[in-house]
Enzyme design. Structure first.
Site, PDB file in Angstrom:
ATOM      1  N   LYS A 160      35.779  26.098  15.860  1.00  0.00           N
ATOM      2  CA  LYS A 160      35.050  26.887  16.883  1.00  0.00           C
ATOM      3  C   LYS A 160      35.053  26.207  18.240  1.00  0.00           C
ATOM      4  CE  LYS A 160      31.239  24.683  14.905  1.00  0.00           C
ATOM      5  NZ  LYS A 160      31.236  24.542  13.495  1.00  0.00           N
ATOM      6  N   ASN A 209      35.451  18.062   4.565  1.00  0.00           N
ATOM      7  CA  ASN A 209      34.491  18.993   3.942  1.00  0.00           C
ATOM      8  C   ASN A 209      35.101  20.350   3.639  1.00  0.00           C
ATOM      9  OD1 ASN A 209      32.249  17.286   3.959  1.00  0.00           O
ATOM     10  ND2 ASN A 209      31.896  17.714   6.137  1.00  0.00           N
ATOM     11  N   VAL A 210      35.991  20.826   4.510  1.00  0.00           N
ATOM     12  CA  VAL A 210      36.600  22.155   4.303  1.00  0.00           C
ATOM     13  C   VAL A 210      38.019  22.017   3.740  1.00  0.00           C
ATOM     14  CG1 VAL A 210      37.216  24.347   5.389  1.00  0.00           C
ATOM     15  CG2 VAL A 210      35.234  23.073   6.233  1.00  0.00           C
ATOM     16  N   GLY A 256      21.394  17.195   4.168  1.00  0.00           N
ATOM     17  CA  GLY A 256      22.775  17.227   4.664  1.00  0.00           C
ATOM     18  C   GLY A 256      23.074  18.468   5.506  1.00  0.00           C
ATOM     19  N   ARG A 266      43.209  11.040   8.408  1.00  0.00           N
ATOM     20  CA  ARG A 266      43.142   9.774   9.130  1.00  0.00           C
ATOM     21  C   ARG A 266      43.391   8.603   8.175  1.00  0.00           C
ATOM     22  NH1 ARG A 266      38.127  10.580  12.723  1.00  0.00           N
ATOM     23  NH2 ARG A 266      37.437  11.051  10.621  1.00  0.00           N
ATOM     24  N   LYS A 300      29.991  29.663  19.169  1.00  0.00           N
ATOM     25  CA  LYS A 300      30.270  30.829  18.316  1.00  0.00           C
ATOM     26  C   LYS A 300      30.022  32.127  19.092  1.00  0.00           C
ATOM     27  CE  LYS A 300      29.196  28.220  14.162  1.00  0.00           C
ATOM     28  NZ  LYS A 300      28.094  27.772  13.295  1.00  0.00           N
ATOM     29  N   VAL A 335      33.627  31.323  12.995  1.00  0.00           N
ATOM     30  CA  VAL A 335      32.288  31.875  13.222  1.00  0.00           C
ATOM     31  C   VAL A 335      31.780  32.389  11.884  1.00  0.00           C
ATOM     32  CG1 VAL A 335      30.907  33.618  14.424  1.00  0.00           C
ATOM     33  CG2 VAL A 335      32.914  32.631  15.538  1.00  0.00           C
TER      34      VAL A 335
HETATM   35  N1  LIG Z   1      31.979  21.892   7.347  1.00  0.00           N
HETATM   36  C1  LIG Z   1      31.665  23.178   7.491  1.00  0.00           C
HETATM   37  O1  LIG Z   1      30.787  23.711   6.802  1.00  0.00           O
HETATM   38  C2  LIG Z   1      32.405  24.015   8.495  1.00  0.00           C
HETATM   39  C3  LIG Z   1      32.058  25.375   8.637  1.00  0.00           C
HETATM   40  C4  LIG Z   1      32.781  26.179   9.556  1.00  0.00           C
HETATM   41  C5  LIG Z   1      33.784  25.596  10.310  1.00  0.00           C
HETATM   42  N2  LIG Z   1      34.064  24.268  10.160  1.00  0.00           N
HETATM   43  C6  LIG Z   1      35.133  23.698  10.992  1.00  0.00           C
HETATM   44  O2  LIG Z   1      36.171  23.215  10.134  1.00  0.00           O
HETATM   45  C7  LIG Z   1      36.819  22.114  10.752  1.00  0.00           C
HETATM   46  C8  LIG Z   1      36.808  20.934   9.761  1.00  0.00           C
HETATM   47  O3  LIG Z   1      35.474  20.576   9.488  1.00  0.00           O
HETATM   48  P1  LIG Z   1      35.087  19.552   8.319  1.00  0.00           P
HETATM   49  O4  LIG Z   1      33.618  19.693   8.128  1.00  0.00           O
HETATM   50  O5  LIG Z   1      35.983  19.739   7.145  1.00  0.00           O
HETATM   51  O6  LIG Z   1      35.409  18.149   9.031  1.00  0.00           O
HETATM   52  P2  LIG Z   1      35.548  16.716   8.345  1.00  0.00           P
HETATM   53  O7  LIG Z   1      34.875  16.706   7.014  1.00  0.00           O
HETATM   54  O8  LIG Z   1      35.141  15.726   9.362  1.00  0.00           O
HETATM   55  O9  LIG Z   1      37.134  16.583   8.097  1.00  0.00           O
HETATM   56  C9  LIG Z   1      38.034  16.314   9.112  1.00  0.00           C
HETATM   57  C10 LIG Z   1      39.352  15.887   8.489  1.00  0.00           C
HETATM   58  O10 LIG Z   1      40.298  15.661   9.534  1.00  0.00           O
HETATM   59  C11 LIG Z   1      40.968  14.415   9.298  1.00  0.00           C
HETATM   60  N3  LIG Z   1      41.373  13.894  10.603  1.00  0.00           N
HETATM   61  C12 LIG Z   1      40.609  13.531  11.649  1.00  0.00           C
HETATM   62  N4  LIG Z   1      41.384  13.148  12.685  1.00  0.00           N
HETATM   63  C13 LIG Z   1      42.649  13.285  12.287  1.00  0.00           C
HETATM   64  C14 LIG Z   1      43.911  13.060  12.887  1.00  0.00           C
HETATM   65  N5  LIG Z   1      44.011  12.606  14.157  1.00  0.00           N
HETATM   66  N6  LIG Z   1      45.036  13.315  12.180  1.00  0.00           N
HETATM   67  C15 LIG Z   1      44.944  13.756  10.902  1.00  0.00           C
HETATM   68  N7  LIG Z   1      43.797  14.018  10.280  1.00  0.00           N
HETATM   69  C16 LIG Z   1      42.657  13.766  10.958  1.00  0.00           C
HETATM   70  C17 LIG Z   1      39.949  13.546   8.582  1.00  0.00           C
HETATM   71  O11 LIG Z   1      40.619  12.538   7.862  1.00  0.00           O
HETATM   72  P3  LIG Z   1      39.797  11.485   6.928  1.00  0.00           P
HETATM   73  O12 LIG Z   1      39.260  12.297   5.790  1.00  0.00           O
HETATM   74  O13 LIG Z   1      40.816  10.509   6.480  1.00  0.00           O
HETATM   75  O14 LIG Z   1      38.722  10.916   7.793  1.00  0.00           O
HETATM   76  C18 LIG Z   1      39.273  14.593   7.681  1.00  0.00           C
HETATM   77  O15 LIG Z   1      39.999  14.732   6.475  1.00  0.00           O
HETATM   78  C19 LIG Z   1      36.059  21.840  12.061  1.00  0.00           C
HETATM   79  O16 LIG Z   1      36.719  22.490  13.122  1.00  0.00           O
HETATM   80  C20 LIG Z   1      34.704  22.498  11.806  1.00  0.00           C
HETATM   81  O17 LIG Z   1      34.067  22.923  13.008  1.00  0.00           O
HETATM   82  C21 LIG Z   1      33.411  23.469   9.281  1.00  0.00           C
END
Ligand SMILES: NC(=O)c1ccc[n+]([C@@H]2O[C@H](COP(=O)([O-])OP(=O)(O)OC[C@H]3O[C@@H](n4cnc5c(N)ncnc54)[C@H](OP(=O)(O)O)[C@@H]3O)[C@@H](O)[C@H]2O)c1
Length: 428
Positions: free
Chosen positions: A107, A15-16, A189, A47, A207, A134
């Protein structure tokens, strides 16, 4: 190839991560003109490398081996966007050990083992930047760390969870029940299928720990944060609050009192005229009260791919520029925090009781408050047939004293039920 290139190893492209990769591609020329550093997403660990990510990546960039990306001598800066504790922690420590600056939005990781990571970064003399951890896209950590470095911060109150703010906004503005508002948030979502982390205050608690650590230069971890969520809030609570001129919000609060830190997350009644009351839908805001600066508020998108990627990109530019200068940002030494237990925290309370309408009841109820040293700031009475409704707002009182008052009121024959008990801010 020119030597202004800064080769980024991106861990996670979800997502990010995917919006970040797209933004780097889109903004690289402008960033190079402004800073002299040309960002390039050189390797991306995920992954499932075969998954379509809807973005343009050079061929051969994707791998499933995150450790190999960190170890690659051609990688200059590491961005961790995997989430969770492991393997993120090990990967970040390995990058720091190799002298590579790290940017993360994680976080959960920082709220649990942040002190270990900051110490490692300080020892190695590299950046560990985390603006997006945060408040998502809201630039707040850097102002707190740099612009407000000399400020004596008294208190920080934040609406730092967009899901719960969306749910409370729908309950307030459309009168929908908690369950219906939650299901709307899930359909949009905003909320996970298992919403516990958001609605029970765990996410906001993590946070709050990070905010308190940076604002007060102390080691605060998620386990130090008292948290209550919003699953017990009813539309009746919200209606009572509105009648009294308040809006119900889930607040993350960090404050220093006599050298102790109170860090907590709970729903609270916020005066309708307070800036935090106007933060609607899934927006976030952080309200800072400082000794010299007075009141400040940072407002914006607390989550979402592009807003969060914007904050990560800002850190990435900073890390690239610092690396060229041979410098790094520092959060300074974090001292051990003395955490004020929730029982000792002082807050004002709003209490709404249904009582039997007969002489002497008010004196009995007031007697319970008096016995526990909880002083009443205002009281209103409404007749309800054989019953009466008593509405109290207290002065600041110790949490333990209010809880004891509530227990004793529940045992009083004349009290049928306590219909609402909420903390109130803005009466101090
Ligand atoms: N989403 C938000 O709005 C938001 C806001 C603030 C902070 N954050 C923080 O940003 C971070 C990422 O969030 P996200 O929402 O982008 O998560 P996400 O959509 O679940 O993405 C996680 C990514 O990590 C990859 N991954 C997982 N395990 C792995 C491993 N062992 N080795 C290599 N790659 C691996 C996944 O691969 P696949 O794609 O192949 O599954 C995926 O591309 C988190 O710490 C979250 O707390 C997110």
């Amino acid at each position: 190839m020119s030597d202004d290139r800064v080769r980024v190893g991106l861990l996670g492209c979800g997502n990010v991560g995917a919006p970040l990769a797209a933004l780097v591609r889109r903004r690289a020329d402008d960033i190079a003109i402004r800073t002299g550093a040309r960002l390039e997403i050189a390797r991306v660990a995920v992954r499932s490398p075969a998954k379509d990510r809807g973005i343009e990546l050079d061929s051969g960039v994707l791998t499933h081996d995150a450790a190999a990306v960190v170890d690659d001598p051609d990688i200059d800066v590491v961005v961790e966007l995997i989430g969770g504790i492991e393997p993120a922690r090990e990967l970040i420590l390995a990058a720091i050990k190799a002298g590579k600056p790290v940017v993360t939005a994680n976080k959960e990781l920082l709220a649990n083992v942040g002190a270990e990571l900051f110490a490692a970064a300080e020892d190695a003399g590299v950046d560990l930047l985390f603006e997006a951890a945060v408040g998502g896209g809201i630039p707040f950590i850097r102002p707190l760390r740099e612009s407000l470095a000399g400020e004596e911060i008294r208190r920080i109150m934040g609406i730092v969870n967009g899901t719960t703010n969306y749910i409370l906004t729908r309950m307030t503005e459309a009168g929908v029940s908690y369950a219906d508002a939650l299901s709307e948030a899930q359909n949009l979502g905003y909320a996970e299928r298992d919403p516990t982390a958001d609605v029970e205050g765990f996410d906001a608690g993590a946070k709050a720990a990070i905010i308190a650590s940076i604002a007060f230069g102390s080691r605060v971890v998620a386990g130090d944060v008292y948290h209550e969520g919003i699953s017990g809030i009813t539309t009746a609570d919200i209606d009572y609050a509105r009648k009294m001129g308040y809006v119900v919000k889930l607040l993350a609060i960090a404050e220093r009192t006599n050298g102790e830190l109170g860090v907590r997350v709970h729903p609270a009644m916020v005066p309708a005229a307070h800036p935090l009351a106007s933060v609607r839908d899934s927006f976030n805001a952080v309200f800072v009260e400082g000794d010299a600066v007075g009141e400040l508020m940072f407002y914006g998108r607390g989550a979402g791919g592009y807003p969060t990627a914007s904050a990560v990109l800002g850190d990435l530019v900073d890390a690239a520029v610092n690396r060229r200068k041979g410098s790094h940002a520092s959060i300074g030494a974090l001292s051990k925090a003395t955490i004020r237990p929730i029982d000792e925290v002082e807050t004002a309370y709003y209490l709404n009781l249904d009582v039997v309408d007969r002489p002497g009841v008010l004196a009995a109820v007031a007697g319970v408050f008096g016995r526990h040293g909880v002083s009443i700031r205002s009281m209103e009475q409404e007749g309800l047939g054989d019953e009466a409704r008593l509405v109290f707002i207290t002065h600041l009182a110790r949490e333990a004293a209010v809880q004891a008052t509530l227990r004793d009121l529940n045992h009083l024959d004349a009290v049928d039920r306590i219909t609402s008990a909420l903390r109130v801010i803005g009466t101090e």
